[in-house]
Design a protein around this motif. Structure first.
Motif, PDB file in Angstrom:
ATOM      1  N   ALA A 113       0.813  -1.219   0.000  1.00  0.00           N
ATOM      2  CA  ALA A 113       0.000   0.000   0.000  1.00  0.00           C
ATOM      3  C   ALA A 113       0.844   1.265   0.000  1.00  0.00           C
ATOM      4  O   ALA A 113       0.327   2.357  -0.266  1.00  0.00           O
ATOM      5  CB  ALA A 113      -0.937   0.006   1.200  1.00  0.00           C
ATOM      6  N   ARG A 124      -4.235   0.562  -1.369  1.00  0.00           N
ATOM      7  CA  ARG A 124      -4.278   1.406  -0.175  1.00  0.00           C
ATOM      8  C   ARG A 124      -5.717   1.795   0.167  1.00  0.00           C
ATOM      9  O   ARG A 124      -6.130   1.728   1.330  1.00  0.00           O
ATOM     10  CB  ARG A 124      -3.407   2.645  -0.384  1.00  0.00           C
ATOM     11  CG  ARG A 124      -3.334   3.556   0.818  1.00  0.00           C
ATOM     12  CD  ARG A 124      -2.138   4.495   0.728  1.00  0.00           C
ATOM     13  NE  ARG A 124      -2.159   5.341  -0.449  1.00  0.00           N
ATOM     14  CZ  ARG A 124      -1.266   5.265  -1.444  1.00  0.00           C
ATOM     15  NH1 ARG A 124      -0.290   4.368  -1.416  1.00  0.00           N
ATOM     16  NH2 ARG A 124      -1.344   6.080  -2.472  1.00  0.00           N
ATOM     17  N   ALA A 125      -6.475   2.175  -0.850  1.00  0.00           N
ATOM     18  CA  ALA A 125      -7.885   2.517  -0.625  1.00  0.00           C
ATOM     19  C   ALA A 125      -8.661   1.286  -0.143  1.00  0.00           C
ATOM     20  O   ALA A 125      -9.539   1.391   0.729  1.00  0.00           O
ATOM     21  CB  ALA A 125      -8.497   3.061  -1.909  1.00  0.00           C
ATOM     22  N   ARG A 128      -7.773   0.568   3.542  1.00  0.00           N
ATOM     23  CA  ARG A 128      -8.326   1.620   4.402  1.00  0.00           C
ATOM     24  C   ARG A 128      -9.835   1.453   4.569  1.00  0.00           C
ATOM     25  O   ARG A 128     -10.387   1.764   5.635  1.00  0.00           O
ATOM     26  CB  ARG A 128      -7.999   2.996   3.809  1.00  0.00           C
ATOM     27  CG  ARG A 128      -6.543   3.402   4.027  1.00  0.00           C
ATOM     28  CD  ARG A 128      -6.247   4.766   3.464  1.00  0.00           C
ATOM     29  NE  ARG A 128      -4.882   5.189   3.785  1.00  0.00           N
ATOM     30  CZ  ARG A 128      -4.299   6.293   3.361  1.00  0.00           C
ATOM     31  NH1 ARG A 128      -4.992   7.132   2.563  1.00  0.00           N
ATOM     32  NH2 ARG A 128      -3.066   6.598   3.695  1.00  0.00           N
ATOM     33  N   ALA A 131     -10.183  -0.935   7.291  1.00  0.00           N
ATOM     34  CA  ALA A 131     -10.001  -0.307   8.608  1.00  0.00           C
ATOM     35  C   ALA A 131     -11.275   0.384   9.057  1.00  0.00           C
ATOM     36  O   ALA A 131     -11.617   0.383  10.250  1.00  0.00           O
ATOM     37  CB  ALA A 131      -8.844   0.693   8.546  1.00  0.00           C
ATOM     38  N   HIS A 132     -12.002   0.966   8.110  1.00  0.00           N
ATOM     39  CA  HIS A 132     -13.250   1.669   8.438  1.00  0.00           C
ATOM     40  C   HIS A 132     -14.348   0.688   8.843  1.00  0.00           C
ATOM     41  O   HIS A 132     -15.129   0.961   9.772  1.00  0.00           O
ATOM     42  CB  HIS A 132     -13.702   2.494   7.237  1.00  0.00           C
ATOM     43  CG  HIS A 132     -15.017   3.177   7.423  1.00  0.00           C
ATOM     44  ND1 HIS A 132     -15.186   4.265   8.270  1.00  0.00           N
ATOM     45  CD2 HIS A 132     -16.245   2.919   6.876  1.00  0.00           C
ATOM     46  CE1 HIS A 132     -16.450   4.643   8.235  1.00  0.00           C
ATOM     47  NE2 HIS A 132     -17.115   3.848   7.405  1.00  0.00           N
ATOM     48  N   GLN A 153      -2.492   3.182   8.233  1.00  0.00           N
ATOM     49  CA  GLN A 153      -3.618   2.983   7.326  1.00  0.00           C
ATOM     50  C   GLN A 153      -4.963   2.992   8.038  1.00  0.00           C
ATOM     51  O   GLN A 153      -5.998   2.739   7.427  1.00  0.00           O
ATOM     52  CB  GLN A 153      -3.447   1.661   6.554  1.00  0.00           C
ATOM     53  CG  GLN A 153      -2.202   1.585   5.705  1.00  0.00           C
ATOM     54  CD  GLN A 153      -2.126   2.669   4.641  1.00  0.00           C
ATOM     55  OE1 GLN A 153      -3.156   3.214   4.218  1.00  0.00           O
ATOM     56  NE2 GLN A 153      -0.916   2.993   4.206  1.00  0.00           N
ATOM     57  N   GLY A 154      -4.952   3.242   9.361  1.00  0.00           N
ATOM     58  CA  GLY A 154      -6.202   3.398  10.077  1.00  0.00           C
ATOM     59  C   GLY A 154      -6.567   2.293  11.041  1.00  0.00           C
ATOM     60  O   GLY A 154      -7.613   2.361  11.699  1.00  0.00           O
ATOM     61  N   TYR A 155      -5.731   1.260  11.134  1.00  0.00           N
ATOM     62  CA  TYR A 155      -6.009   0.159  12.068  1.00  0.00           C
ATOM     63  C   TYR A 155      -5.404   0.515  13.427  1.00  0.00           C
ATOM     64  O   TYR A 155      -4.223   0.823  13.530  1.00  0.00           O
ATOM     65  CB  TYR A 155      -5.414  -1.146  11.549  1.00  0.00           C
ATOM     66  CG  TYR A 155      -6.049  -1.619  10.262  1.00  0.00           C
ATOM     67  CD1 TYR A 155      -7.160  -2.451  10.281  1.00  0.00           C
ATOM     68  CD2 TYR A 155      -5.553  -1.208   9.019  1.00  0.00           C
ATOM     69  CE1 TYR A 155      -7.759  -2.878   9.095  1.00  0.00           C
ATOM     70  CE2 TYR A 155      -6.147  -1.624   7.832  1.00  0.00           C
ATOM     71  CZ  TYR A 155      -7.241  -2.458   7.876  1.00  0.00           C
ATOM     72  OH  TYR A 155      -7.836  -2.869   6.705  1.00  0.00           O
TER      73      TYR A 155
END
Length: 346
Positions: A113, A124-125, A128, A131-132, A153-155
């Motif tokens: 990513a 990458r998207a 992510r 993660a959301h 990456q949001g985790y």
């Protein structure tokens, strides 16, 4: 019914006979998870000869497993073997609101990513989005470096559980064959070309590089014709362990980031003297107790470290190797990996 052990579903697209660090991880972990609960496995086997499954096989595995997950009774724990298959973990989380969701993190499935190409941006998207949607998932990274990439990456809920090695020597090897050993995929990122083109000319012309591994890049494979290179092919576990123990040095010269660096751990556990690139997860594995680090592109630094080891007396070598073996075998043990991983379950 309440006294039943927890049910564990392990899902992986990385499975023997495919060969690689992720495949080894999934296989060895799965062999031990049954000690902690009622285990079920959904796995996509690799191809004969060690190759990974074809793209159509992977796509069908994803689709068919998703359908199975929709109609399957929820389990206490659903563990996805790598981040790329997070949608399967998400289905499990929707089907079982009380299910614990765990995802293992490796080098390639997170680091890709960070690239600048279209494929990397799309990936990458994709992760992510995971993660959301997977706010309550627990992620298990094999190094702090990988954990940091996942957090970026949001985790947020990430624990670090270093890998282990199945290869271990029972006794300290005596002497060595005077040769350097490279073990791994023959591809530019693994650094064999760097050793042959840039490091070997700085060493004594009698120095030999023994190479064990599968060819992934035909241009890199041309280096196997070098007069100071001996290609051993793909070795079995016992043969590889013997090569680690006999080599003067085991080289892990990765030119790109590594999530963990399994070759370094298993070589040390077999009595090898390891020199590895000083970056990413490799630098976490190759501590002073286990081996030596050199900057990935600094040929002089590699040549100097090899030269220093070549000058060791027999007693100096035995003292270092025996201590490194004990350290590696105790720290990089699969039972410890299983215990640390299941600690994240409960």
């Amino acid at each position: 019914m309440d006294n039943l052990p927890p049910s564990i579903l392990f899902i992986t697209r990385k499975w023997p006979p495919a060969m690689g660090g992720m495949e080894t991880y999934c296989w060895e972990l799965a062999q031990r998870l049954g000690r902690f609960g009622r285990l079920a496995i959904i796995a996509l086997p690799g191809r004969k000869g060690g190759a990974v499954p074809t793209l159509p096989a992977m796509l069908w595995f994803g689709f068919s497993t998703a359908v199975r997950m929709i109609f399957r009774k929820p389990t206490t724990i659903t563990h996805a073997g790598d981040l790329a298959i997070w949608p399967l973990a998400w289905i499990a989380s929707v089907r079982g609101r009380k299910s614990k969701i765990v995802i293992s993190l490796h080098g390639s499935d997170v680091n890709f990513a960070n690239g600048s190409g279209i494929a990397s941006r799309l990936y990458r998207a994709y992760i992510r989005l995971g993660a959301h949607l997977l706010k309550r998932a627990k992620l298990v990274a094999n190094s702090e470096w990988i954990a940091s990439l996942a957090r970026a990456q949001g985790y947020s809920d990430v624990v670090v559980v270093p890998l282990a090695t199945t290869l271990k020597a029972q006794s300290v090897p005596t002497g060595n064959n005077g040769a350097l050993l490279f073990a791994g995929r023959i591809t530019p990122s693994k650094g064999l070309g760097f050793i042959i083109r840039e490091v070997l000319p700085l060493l004594d012309e009698s120095t030999c590089v023994r190479v064990a591994g599968s060819v992934w890049d035909q241009q890199e494979a041309e280096l196997l014709k070098h007069p100071q290179v001996e290609y051993l092919g793909v070795l079995g576990s016992d043969q590889l362990a013997n090569e680690y123990a006999r080599a003067m040095c085991v080289l892990v010269p990765s030119q790109t980031s590594e999530g963990f660096g399994l070759v370094a751990a298993e070589a040390a556990a077999c009595g090898g003297v390891v020199i590895a690139s000083a970056h990413s997860g490799l630098a976490e594995v190759v501590t002073p107790e286990l081996g030596f680090l050199a900057h990935a592109g600094d040929a002089a630094a590699w040549a100097n470290q090899i030269g220093a080891i070549a000058k060791w007396s027999a007693s100096e070598r035995t003292r270092f190797v025996s201590a490194a073996m004990v350290f590696a075998q105790q720290k990089y043990d699969w039972d410890r990996v299983a215990a640390d991983t299941t600690a994240a379950y409960f």
